[in-house]
Design a protein around this motif. Structure first.
Motif, PDB file in Angstrom:
ATOM      1  N   GLN A  73      49.643  38.208  35.772  1.00  0.00           N
ATOM      2  CA  GLN A  73      49.649  39.607  36.208  1.00  0.00           C
ATOM      3  C   GLN A  73      48.456  39.858  37.117  1.00  0.00           C
ATOM      4  N   THR A  74      48.503  40.976  37.836  1.00  0.00           N
ATOM      5  CA  THR A  74      47.389  41.361  38.696  1.00  0.00           C
ATOM      6  C   THR A  74      47.234  42.871  38.710  1.00  0.00           C
ATOM      7  N   HIS A  75      46.001  43.295  38.936  1.00  0.00           N
ATOM      8  CA  HIS A  75      45.671  44.702  39.141  1.00  0.00           C
ATOM      9  C   HIS A  75      45.227  44.928  40.588  1.00  0.00           C
ATOM     10  N   ASP A  76      45.197  43.883  41.402  1.00  0.00           N
ATOM     11  CA  ASP A  76      44.652  43.948  42.760  1.00  0.00           C
ATOM     12  C   ASP A  76      45.519  44.797  43.686  1.00  0.00           C
ATOM     13  N   ILE A 110      54.718  37.111  39.511  1.00  0.00           N
ATOM     14  CA  ILE A 110      53.493  37.774  39.103  1.00  0.00           C
ATOM     15  C   ILE A 110      53.840  39.228  38.818  1.00  0.00           C
ATOM     16  N   LEU A 164      48.042  33.824  47.241  1.00  0.00           N
ATOM     17  CA  LEU A 164      49.073  34.096  46.242  1.00  0.00           C
ATOM     18  C   LEU A 164      50.178  33.053  46.314  1.00  0.00           C
ATOM     19  N   THR A 221      45.403  37.300  33.802  1.00  0.00           N
ATOM     20  CA  THR A 221      45.182  38.203  34.929  1.00  0.00           C
ATOM     21  C   THR A 221      44.565  37.438  36.089  1.00  0.00           C
ATOM     22  N   LEU A 222      45.161  37.600  37.269  1.00  0.00           N
ATOM     23  CA  LEU A 222      44.650  37.009  38.510  1.00  0.00           C
ATOM     24  C   LEU A 222      43.947  38.090  39.302  1.00  0.00           C
ATOM     25  N   HIS A 223      42.728  37.802  39.722  1.00  0.00           N
ATOM     26  CA  HIS A 223      41.987  38.706  40.600  1.00  0.00           C
ATOM     27  C   HIS A 223      41.528  37.908  41.815  1.00  0.00           C
TER      28      HIS A 223
END
Length: 159
Positions: A82-85, A152, A140, A15-17
């Motif tokens: 993946q990201t949740h941002d 992503i 990114l 996970t990327l934040h």
């Protein structure tokens, strides 16, 4: 005798934040790699609180590269990023991506940003004219490029 195949194994998910003052990568709750950069910091100090010109964009690239390069060897290979941002989801909307944002789509948006930064005149109507959005796009782009990740995945957005 049954043969097993590892070619269909699912790569580890990282996970990327990208935060306001610091970012991070997480493989699990216990495995995390901090990224010494922040979107608001980049937008405020490097871009001077406005959309970047060509020089600010080039200097921003150098700054981001320095911050993200140490994470490359930490990433498992292959990797599923993946990201949740919410901001990265917004970049995906501008790129008309749904659940996966490709490196090519990010590169196309970045090229638009670079063209806008190099010329005077009206802003590119496709791009949000927000320096934090521009910082997120820059980070990114550099992450996908330097970590050699082709896409992503857009997971649910964190509040």
């Amino acid at each position: 005798m049954t043969a097993t195949s590892t070619t269909n194994a699912v790569p580890p998910c990282v996970t990327l934040h990208l935060g306001a003052v610091q970012g991070w990568l997480a493989l699990s709750d216990d495995e995390r790699h901090d990224l010494p950069l922040g979107l608001h910091t980049l937008a405020q100090y490097r871009f001077k609180g406005k959309m970047p010109d060509a020089l600010a964009l080039e200097q921003g690239i150098e700054e981001v590269e320095d911050a993200i390069m140490p994470a490359g060897p930490w990433l498992p290979r292959p990797v599923r990023l993946q990201t949740h941002d919410a901001l990265l989801h917004d970049i995906a909307r501008v790129a008309t991506a749904d659940k996966v944002l490709t490196r090519d789509a990010v590169e196309q948006l970045f090229e638009r940003l670079a063209r806008q930064a190099q010329r005077a005149g009206p802003a590119d109507a496709l791009l949000p004219q927000d320096p934090v959005w521009a910082a997120a796009l820059l980070v990114l782009r550099e992450c996908l490029h330097h970590w050699q990740v082709s896409e992503i995945h857009l997971a649910g957005v964190n509040p």
